[in-house]
Design a protein around this motif. Structure first.
Motif, PDB file in Angstrom:
ATOM      1  N   ALA A  65       6.350  13.130   3.432  1.00 31.62           N
ATOM      2  CA  ALA A  65       4.786  13.271   3.501  1.00 31.62           C
ATOM      3  C   ALA A  65       3.926  12.517   3.018  1.00 31.62           C
ATOM      4  O   ALA A  65       2.508  11.979   4.024  1.00 31.62           O
ATOM      5  CB  ALA A  65       4.775  14.408   2.931  1.00 31.62           C
ATOM      6  N   THR A  66       3.897  11.706   1.892  1.00 34.12           N
ATOM      7  CA  THR A  66       3.163  11.035   1.423  1.00 34.12           C
ATOM      8  C   THR A  66       3.109   9.560   1.954  1.00 34.12           C
ATOM      9  O   THR A  66       2.002   8.889   1.785  1.00 34.12           O
ATOM     10  CB  THR A  66       2.957  10.872  -0.341  1.00 34.12           C
ATOM     11  OG1 THR A  66       3.202  12.058  -0.736  1.00 34.12           O
ATOM     12  CG2 THR A  66       1.549   9.776  -0.824  1.00 34.12           C
ATOM     13  N   LEU A  67       4.324   8.805   1.981  1.00 31.10           N
ATOM     14  CA  LEU A  67       4.226   7.997   2.961  1.00 31.10           C
ATOM     15  C   LEU A  67       3.298   7.837   4.288  1.00 31.10           C
ATOM     16  O   LEU A  67       3.397   6.381   5.078  1.00 31.10           O
ATOM     17  CB  LEU A  67       5.856   7.427   2.995  1.00 31.10           C
ATOM     18  CG  LEU A  67       6.337   6.901   1.543  1.00 31.10           C
ATOM     19  CD1 LEU A  67       7.545   6.803   1.861  1.00 31.10           C
ATOM     20  CD2 LEU A  67       5.871   5.949   0.738  1.00 31.10           C
ATOM     21  N   SER A  77      -2.414   1.928   5.072  1.00 31.17           N
ATOM     22  CA  SER A  77      -1.380   0.733   5.649  1.00 31.17           C
ATOM     23  C   SER A  77      -1.825  -0.209   6.369  1.00 31.17           C
ATOM     24  O   SER A  77      -1.710  -0.956   6.455  1.00 31.17           O
ATOM     25  CB  SER A  77      -0.420   0.971   5.336  1.00 31.17           C
ATOM     26  OG  SER A  77       0.224   1.893   3.658  1.00 31.17           O
ATOM     27  N   PHE A  78      -1.499   0.538   7.737  1.00 33.63           N
ATOM     28  CA  PHE A  78      -1.813  -0.043   8.859  1.00 33.63           C
ATOM     29  C   PHE A  78      -3.197  -0.793   8.487  1.00 33.63           C
ATOM     30  O   PHE A  78      -3.002  -2.416   9.254  1.00 33.63           O
ATOM     31  CB  PHE A  78      -1.825   0.565  10.155  1.00 33.63           C
ATOM     32  CG  PHE A  78      -1.993   0.752  11.045  1.00 33.63           C
ATOM     33  CD1 PHE A  78      -0.593  -1.110  11.836  1.00 33.63           C
ATOM     34  CD2 PHE A  78      -2.892   0.805  11.859  1.00 33.63           C
ATOM     35  CE1 PHE A  78      -0.943  -1.127  12.380  1.00 33.63           C
ATOM     36  CE2 PHE A  78      -3.105   0.126  13.336  1.00 33.63           C
ATOM     37  CZ  PHE A  78      -2.282  -0.857  13.532  1.00 33.63           C
ATOM     38  N   PHE A  79      -4.069  -0.372   7.666  1.00 31.50           N
ATOM     39  CA  PHE A  79      -5.678  -1.079   8.051  1.00 31.50           C
ATOM     40  C   PHE A  79      -5.310  -1.933   7.719  1.00 31.50           C
ATOM     41  O   PHE A  79      -5.864  -3.513   7.889  1.00 31.50           O
ATOM     42  CB  PHE A  79      -5.961   0.128   6.662  1.00 31.50           C
ATOM     43  CG  PHE A  79      -8.020  -0.105   8.066  1.00 31.50           C
ATOM     44  CD1 PHE A  79      -8.036   0.383   8.694  1.00 31.50           C
ATOM     45  CD2 PHE A  79      -8.540  -0.929   6.341  1.00 31.50           C
ATOM     46  CE1 PHE A  79      -9.546   0.136   9.232  1.00 31.50           C
ATOM     47  CE2 PHE A  79     -10.146  -1.016   6.347  1.00 31.50           C
ATOM     48  CZ  PHE A  79     -10.660  -0.231   7.620  1.00 31.50           C
ATOM     49  N   ILE A 114       1.185  -1.345  -0.520  1.00 33.44           N
ATOM     50  CA  ILE A 114       0.209   0.254  -0.185  1.00 33.44           C
ATOM     51  C   ILE A 114       1.003   0.918  -0.321  1.00 33.44           C
ATOM     52  O   ILE A 114       0.392   2.317  -0.657  1.00 33.44           O
ATOM     53  CB  ILE A 114      -0.347  -0.091   1.682  1.00 33.44           C
ATOM     54  CG1 ILE A 114      -1.701  -1.623   1.392  1.00 33.44           C
ATOM     55  CG2 ILE A 114      -1.988   1.304   1.111  1.00 33.44           C
ATOM     56  CD1 ILE A 114      -2.998  -1.836  -0.108  1.00 33.44           C
ATOM     57  N   GLU A 115       2.157   1.151   0.632  1.00 35.06           N
ATOM     58  CA  GLU A 115       3.157   2.084   0.642  1.00 35.06           C
ATOM     59  C   GLU A 115       3.640   2.764  -0.669  1.00 35.06           C
ATOM     60  O   GLU A 115       4.100   3.792  -0.999  1.00 35.06           O
ATOM     61  CB  GLU A 115       4.335   2.422   1.987  1.00 35.06           C
ATOM     62  CG  GLU A 115       2.999   2.263   3.739  1.00 35.06           C
ATOM     63  CD  GLU A 115       3.279   3.736   3.698  1.00 35.06           C
ATOM     64  OE1 GLU A 115       3.029   4.160   2.932  1.00 35.06           O
ATOM     65  OE2 GLU A 115       3.226   4.156   4.627  1.00 35.06           O
TER      66      GLU A 115
END
Lengths: 412, 226
Positions: free
Chosen positions: A393-395, A402-404, A336-337
């Motif tokens: 900042a995007t990351l 991403s954690f989700f 996702i990242e």
């Protein structure tokens, strides 16, 4: 495989991804554009005067002196005696001196009396000297050299006759209509206040005021132009003058000497320092622009985060499948990242690319209409840092979705 | 033994008094084909997630091919699953936006430590044996028919030559005719490769294909939660 998966997954969601990329691109465009314009205006502003070591005027604040001598804004507090000027200008430490005499105008543009040394020694930006697009420096008493904007706006060309007005108002009633001037030269655009000035010789200034007393034309006293030209026409006073020194090491010495000049109270300023001071006063505007552009960027980031988060819900099966095939939850997180990073990289490319083309397109227009010289080299150190910051900042913004996804992966 | 469960207990959340699964003893032998049936919500998918190591039990031991999954780190379990367990689902067997080759390659990607990337030849050979037309290899699988997708899914599940194949309602999306073809091919394949098969479904009519048929409610002591 990892990269391919991220890339294909994004292509699979073209609609929402393209919109997100557009939003991000616009914000990158604004972010880089504001920063670029800010740096360029700052540079061009700081380059309003260059190669001049000191500016000298009657005792006043440094900003005031800078404003009226260079930017021709506001009014001078007092004049300098011609003898004082001559004494200082003849000092061994002084390489050249340019006297300036202000106070008249032509249709709202200020008239500046000076000598031909002005065209020789005055420089701006990165030590560019003044260039003539047409004609030559003034020679006769009633010759005038126009700044590029004056010529353009009033549609003057060589040989035209113009009448100067007494005072600075746009609609002055006291015209020096008995002594018209002839246009002998037009300067190239510089992007500095030079473009808006009407240059005449000190003798010219003297000549049009010779039968004036206390700012009023004396009726009856009529001196013919022939009589005038026969006179010597030495000015009694000037408004300010610029100095070039033989060695810039001596700048502070000379400045101190002038500030302590006995015969009349004078102020000498270093134009670079005064310009920086003036620029600092505009810091609020600078910071406001920066704030607005970063808010635009944050809004785009939130959009990206929301889009990604929504996509995770649709992709629960896909995530489970990847897990079953052997992907670790960390792989899902990084996937996702990675997608977010691809979006930000493409956005930077589009944003910077369109900024570059926009500048390229506007370059000619800006320099001819506003005298603004905006370079197209947007890859400055600051902007490269900004691009890096955009990716970071995007990351960070993608960390939540991403954690989700990571949690979804973990729970099977 | 292909699968051995002992004293297994699992529940979502922390309520240990009322576990979803409570299996004292259950096993599947090497090369055995077992049909497990039970209504939806009875914990079938949870059991399969435990067997593949995606979930870990609150208590007890899960061992696959003699390897106790509890002894492995989560990363090792992911690798173990990639290497030793094949999986087929009802739907979402494949990543819809990848083509057939990439879907199979994905399974290789997560398996053995350093596979040379030139596995394309193997993949193509395998796809050919599963009767997937060459013109379909590089199309996104979402454009292919369900039957084709299921065959690519088996190819994906079998590419790493797993010892255990888990099938989770793989036939629900197929019609009667395709279902019979699918079951025939699947059973023939696992017999040929001596792969253990764990087939989970609520559709009792499929039981006739298997020698051993277990009801989840018989294995699971937690019962009564259907």
């Amino acid at each position: 495989m990892f990269l391919r998966l991220a890339e294909r997954s994004l292509l699979n969601r073209k609609g929402s991804v393209i919109l997100t990329v557009l939003a991000m691109s616009v914000s990158v465009f604004v972010l880089l554009g504001v920063e670029h314009m800010r740096e360029q205006t700052k540079e061009s502003f700081r380059g309003t005067v260059s190669g001049v070591d000191l500016i000298v005027g009657a005792r006043t604040g440094s900003l005031n002196l800078l404003l009226y001598s260079v930017f021709r804004m506001g009014s001078p507090t007092n004049n300098i005696d011609w003898n004082s000027y001559q004494q200082i200008a003849s000092s061994s430490k002084v390489a050249w001196a340019i006297p300036i005499s202000l106070g008249d105008s032509h249709k709202g543009f200020r008239v500046m009396g000076t000598t031909t040394d002005y065209f020789k020694h005055f420089s701006y930006g990165k030590k560019y000297s003044l260039q003539f697009s047409e004609g030559k420096p003034f020679d006769g008493v009633f010759d005038v050299v126009l700044g590029s904007k004056v010529a353009k706006k009033l549609d003057y060309s060589l040989g035209d006759r113009i009448v100067l007005a007494h005072g600075l108002g746009q609609t002055s009633f006291s015209l020096h209509d008995d002594r018209p001037f002839r246009v002998v030269g037009i300067l190239e655009a510089t992007g500095t206040p030079v473009d808006q000035a009407v240059h005449v010789s000190l003798q010219g200034i003297e000549a049009i005021h010779i039968d004036w007393t206390q700012g009023v034309k004396m009726p009856g006293s009529k001196i013919t132009t022939e009589q005038l030209l026969a006179q010597e026409l030495t000015p009694k006073s000037i408004t300010a003058f610029m100095l070039g020194l033989t060695s810039s090491m001596a700048t502070f010495r000379v400045q101190r000497d002038i500030n302590q000049y006995r015969k009349e109270p004078l102020t000498a300023i270093l134009p670079g320092v005064a310009l920086a001071e003036l620029w600092q006063m505009m810091g609020v505007m600078e910071n406001t622009l920066r704030l607005v552009s970063s808010l635009v960027f944050i809004a785009a980031l939130l959009g990206l985060s929301a889009m990604m988060l929504a996509s995770i819900r649709e992709r629960e099966h896909e995530i489970h499948l990847l897990r079953v095939v052997g992907a670790s939850p960390v792989f899902i997180f990084l996937l996702i990242e990675m997608e977010a990073m691809l979006i930000s990289l493409v956005s930077i490319l589009i944003g910077a690319g369109s900024l570059y083309s926009a500048l390229l397109l506007a370059e000619g227009f800006l320099s001819s209409s506003f005298g603004l010289h905006i370079g197209t080299s947007i890859l400055s150190e600051t902007n490269l840092m900004f691009m890096g910051l955009v990716v970071v900042a995007t990351l960070l913004a993608a960390a939540l979705p991403s954690f989700f996804a990571y949690k979804t992966a973990k729970s099977g | 033994m292909a699968i051995e469960l002992s004293n297994l207990s699992f529940s979502y959340g922390t309520s240990l008094e009322k576990p979803l699964l409570d299996i004292p003893e259950w096993s599947v032998g090497d090369g055995e084909q077992v049909f497990i049936h039970g209504p939806s919500g009875s914990g079938k998918s949870t059991l399969l997630n435990l067997l593949s190591g995606i979930l870990t039990p609150n208590k007890g031991c899960v061992s696959v091919m003699g390897q106790s999954l509890g002894d492995l780190s989560s990363r090792q379990r992911d690798r173990f699953r990639a290497n030793h367990v094949g999986y087929i689902f009802q739907q979402f067997n494949l990543i819809p936006y990848l083509d057939a080759i990439d879907n199979v390659r994905l399974a290789i990607h997560f398996s053995k430590k350093s596979t040379n990337s030139d596995s394309s030849a193997d993949i193509k050979a395998l796809l050919a044996t599963f009767d997937i037309n060459e013109s379909h290899w590089e199309k996104p699988v979402s454009t292919l028919s369900i039957g084709q997708q299921q065959r690519i899914a088996i190819a994906r599940a079998m590419i790493n030559k797993p010892e255990l194949l888990i099938a989770d309602e793989p036939t629900s999306s197929l019609d009667q005719k395709n279902r019979d073809i699918f079951m025939g091919e699947l059973l023939e394949l696992v017999k040929r490769q001596k792969t253990s098969l764990l087939f989970v479904s609520h559709d009792m009519s499929l039981a006739s294909y298997f020698n051993r048929v277990d009801a989840l409610s018989d294995i699971n002591q937690a019962g009564g939660r259907a």
